[in-house]
Design a protein around this motif. Structure first.
Motif, PDB file in Angstrom:
ATOM      1  N   THR A 197      51.204  14.427  38.387  1.00 56.17           N
ATOM      2  CA  THR A 197      49.901  13.329  38.191  1.00 56.17           C
ATOM      3  C   THR A 197      50.236  12.026  38.521  1.00 56.17           C
ATOM      4  OG1 THR A 197      49.209  14.966  36.567  1.00 56.17           O
ATOM      5  CG2 THR A 197      48.291  12.733  36.576  1.00 56.17           C
TER       6      THR A 197
ATOM      7  N   PRO B  93      42.911  14.449  30.246  1.00 54.43           N
ATOM      8  CA  PRO B  93      43.492  15.702  30.309  1.00 54.43           C
ATOM      9  C   PRO B  93      44.380  15.855  31.544  1.00 54.43           C
ATOM     10  CG  PRO B  93      41.246  15.586  31.347  1.00 54.43           C
ATOM     11  CD  PRO B  93      41.543  14.069  30.773  1.00 54.43           C
ATOM     12  N   LEU B  94      45.580  16.603  31.151  1.00 51.94           N
ATOM     13  CA  LEU B  94      46.694  16.706  32.236  1.00 51.94           C
ATOM     14  C   LEU B  94      46.963  18.030  32.581  1.00 51.94           C
ATOM     15  CD1 LEU B  94      48.913  13.861  30.444  1.00 51.94           C
ATOM     16  CD2 LEU B  94      47.430  13.723  32.656  1.00 51.94           C
ATOM     17  N   ASP B  95      47.569  18.433  33.567  1.00 44.95           N
ATOM     18  CA  ASP B  95      48.064  19.336  34.323  1.00 44.95           C
ATOM     19  C   ASP B  95      49.531  19.681  34.511  1.00 44.95           C
ATOM     20  OD1 ASP B  95      45.326  20.490  34.393  1.00 44.95           O
ATOM     21  OD2 ASP B  95      45.488  19.457  36.530  1.00 44.95           O
ATOM     22  N   ALA B  96      50.089  20.829  34.355  1.00 47.07           N
ATOM     23  CA  ALA B  96      51.596  20.639  34.844  1.00 47.07           C
ATOM     24  C   ALA B  96      51.741  20.335  36.378  1.00 47.07           C
ATOM     25  CB  ALA B  96      52.069  22.346  34.619  1.00 47.07           C
TER      26      ALA B  96
ATOM     27  N   THR C 129      50.556  26.081  22.450  1.00 46.57           N
ATOM     28  CA  THR C 129      50.412  24.570  22.395  1.00 46.57           C
ATOM     29  C   THR C 129      50.479  24.129  21.089  1.00 46.57           C
ATOM     30  OG1 THR C 129      48.671  24.917  24.141  1.00 46.57           O
ATOM     31  CG2 THR C 129      48.368  23.105  22.658  1.00 46.57           C
TER      32      THR C 129
ATOM     33  N   TYR D  99      55.268  20.654  28.982  1.00 47.94           N
ATOM     34  CA  TYR D  99      54.114  19.670  29.673  1.00 47.94           C
ATOM     35  C   TYR D  99      53.044  19.060  28.558  1.00 47.94           C
ATOM     36  CZ  TYR D  99      50.980  23.260  30.580  1.00 47.94           C
ATOM     37  OH  TYR D  99      49.783  24.302  30.626  1.00 47.94           O
TER      38      TYR D  99
ATOM     39  N   GLN E  14      56.805  18.857  34.922  1.00 48.37           N
ATOM     40  CA  GLN E  14      55.510  18.090  34.937  1.00 48.37           C
ATOM     41  C   GLN E  14      56.392  16.427  35.127  1.00 48.37           C
ATOM     42  OE1 GLN E  14      53.558  16.741  30.738  1.00 48.37           O
ATOM     43  NE2 GLN E  14      51.613  16.881  32.267  1.00 48.37           N
TER      44      GLN E  14
ATOM     45  N   SER F 193      49.216  18.738  27.893  1.00 48.54           N
ATOM     46  CA  SER F 193      48.024  19.002  28.710  1.00 48.54           C
ATOM     47  C   SER F 193      46.764  18.062  28.295  1.00 48.54           C
ATOM     48  CB  SER F 193      47.797  20.538  28.172  1.00 48.54           C
ATOM     49  OG  SER F 193      47.708  20.541  26.791  1.00 48.54           O
ATOM     50  N   HIS F 194      47.011  17.282  27.298  1.00 49.77           N
ATOM     51  CA  HIS F 194      45.964  16.558  27.041  1.00 49.77           C
ATOM     52  C   HIS F 194      46.690  15.073  26.122  1.00 49.77           C
ATOM     53  CE1 HIS F 194      41.649  15.369  26.399  1.00 49.77           C
ATOM     54  NE2 HIS F 194      42.042  14.550  25.687  1.00 49.77           N
TER      55      HIS F 194
ATOM     56  N   VAL G 263      52.203  21.697  25.740  1.00 50.52           N
ATOM     57  CA  VAL G 263      52.414  23.163  26.135  1.00 50.52           C
ATOM     58  C   VAL G 263      53.944  23.628  26.353  1.00 50.52           C
ATOM     59  CG1 VAL G 263      51.674  25.292  27.609  1.00 50.52           C
ATOM     60  CG2 VAL G 263      50.322  23.234  26.975  1.00 50.52           C
TER      61      VAL G 263
END
Length: 382
Positions: A26, A20-23, A80, A2, A351, A4-5, A75
């Motif tokens: 979104t 900024p992103l998360d698994a 990363t 995924y 993701q 992450s940014h 990631v």
């Protein structure tokens, strides 16, 4: 896998964007024309070095700027890596991994893998064969990134050969003899690179076929996995050839047979650039299969387009890593039933990036982080 940014500089409408992103899921929400799709397009560009919206790179560089930069922290298995591509207007692009330059920009392809669902997907079913060829080749390269070089070589050979065909077609006497002698060299190049692409496409279609049937059964009401079928249609009869050497020989033989036609028209009439992926539907045992294009309803066409994307995702996932799923404004095009089915099918991906005009367009199965996009800003809802 995924992102992450995501960092953008002079990409599309963004002078600067840091996201900024998360698994997980979104969603980017905002009115049309505010830049939602630009964000997910950037992630997809890192995967394929192509946009799912435009054919050239020029529109990706913000008006007035000389270059755009897309950078993402990716990631994978807890590690990363920072991937970066510099898009230069009118000049060669450049790519980096962890700030180190790559020898060739195309070496970036496949380091992050995406599958994009978008309103343009209907062209896979209703559009020209070129849409389906691009679908196969993009998937082929994501599975085996080295084929990006073969694809590039074939495009170069095709361009040179077409130019020579035009020259030879107009030449006379010794000039024509010389052009034809040179043409035979390009014939060999066409057969070699074309055979590799064609052989890989045949393998890909065989691998993809069961996934398409399964996906169509899932998204089309009352369908079975035997209803949807895909077949590869070469521009000429291969005579059963499946190995590269055999296919190359078949291409050369057909080129020789079609030489007069090619010289008259000034274009290459033989090779994978003339092939098609045939999509067909049947609705019961023994029933005649009909091509989706021209015969399927709008709902059936959408179901087949979704099945192709879902099958791509499942195939890539079977290879190893979960691809990043991008659902770009696709829910607005679907009825409530298909929205919910698609959402449930992809909700378990590592993701999922969604764009939508209003929150109500995002199904409940895809509840996750949400960003408001508008006036050049990307702001996360708390």
């Amino acid at each position: 896998m995924y992102v992450s940014h995501l960092s953008l500089h002079d990409f599309r409408s963004y002078a600067v964007a840091e996201v900024p992103l998360d698994a997980g899921v979104t969603a980017f929400l905002g009115r049309n024309g505010q830049g939602k799709t630009n964000l997910v397009e950037a992630v997809d560009y890192l995967s394929r070095l192509q946009s799912h919206r435009v054919a050239t790179d020029a529109p990706l560089v913000r008006s007035g700027a000389d270059q755009a930069v897309v950078r993402a922290a990716v990631v994978k298995d807890g590690r990363t890596a920072v991937l970066e591509v510099e898009i230069n207007a009118g000049r060669a692009n450049r790519a980096r991994v962890n700030r180190s330059p790559l020898p060739r920009t195309r070496d970036l392809v496949g380091l992050v893998r995406t599958v994009v669902f978008s309103p343009e997907d209907l062209a896979l079913v209703k559009g020209d064969p070129s849409e389906r060829r691009r679908f196969l080749d993009d998937l082929m390269v994501l599975r085996a990134p080295r084929l990006a070089g073969v694809r590039s070589d074939y495009d170069r050979v095709l361009k040179q050969r077409n130019s020579l065909l035009k020259t030879a077609g107009l030449a006379r006497g010794t000039a024509r003899d010389g052009a034809l002698a040179t043409l035979s060299v390009w014939d060999d190049h066409l057969a070699r690179t074309g055979a590799e692409i064609l052989a890989e496409r045949l393998v890909l279609v065989d691998a993809l076929r069961p996934y398409v049937g399964k996906a169509y059964e899932t998204v089309a009401r009352g369908a079975t996995r035997d209803d949807a079928e895909i077949d590869y249609k070469p521009s000429f009869d291969l005579g059963g050839a499946t190995e590269r050497r055999e296919i190359a020989e078949a291409i050369l033989a057909e080129v020789g047979r079609r030489q007069r036609d090619e010289l008259d028209r000034g274009v290459s009439l033989v090779g994978p650039h003339r092939d098609d992926l045939v999509l067909s539907l049947g609705h019961g045992p023994g029933e005649e299969r009909l091509p989706v294009k021209g015969y399927a309803s709008h709902g059936e066409s959408w179901s087949f387009a979704l099945a192709l994307r879902l099958a791509s995702y499942d195939l890539l996932r079977a290879d190893g890593d979960d691809p990043i799923l991008v659902l770009d404004d696709v829910f607005a095009e679907l009825d409530a039933g298909r929205r919910q089915q698609l959402a449930e099918l992809v909700s378990g991906a590592e993701q999922v990036l969604v764009t939508a005009a209003v929150p109500e367009d995002v199904p409940e199965a895809l509840i996750g982080a949400r960003y408001r996009v508008g006036d050049g800003e990307v702001v996360r809802d708390e």
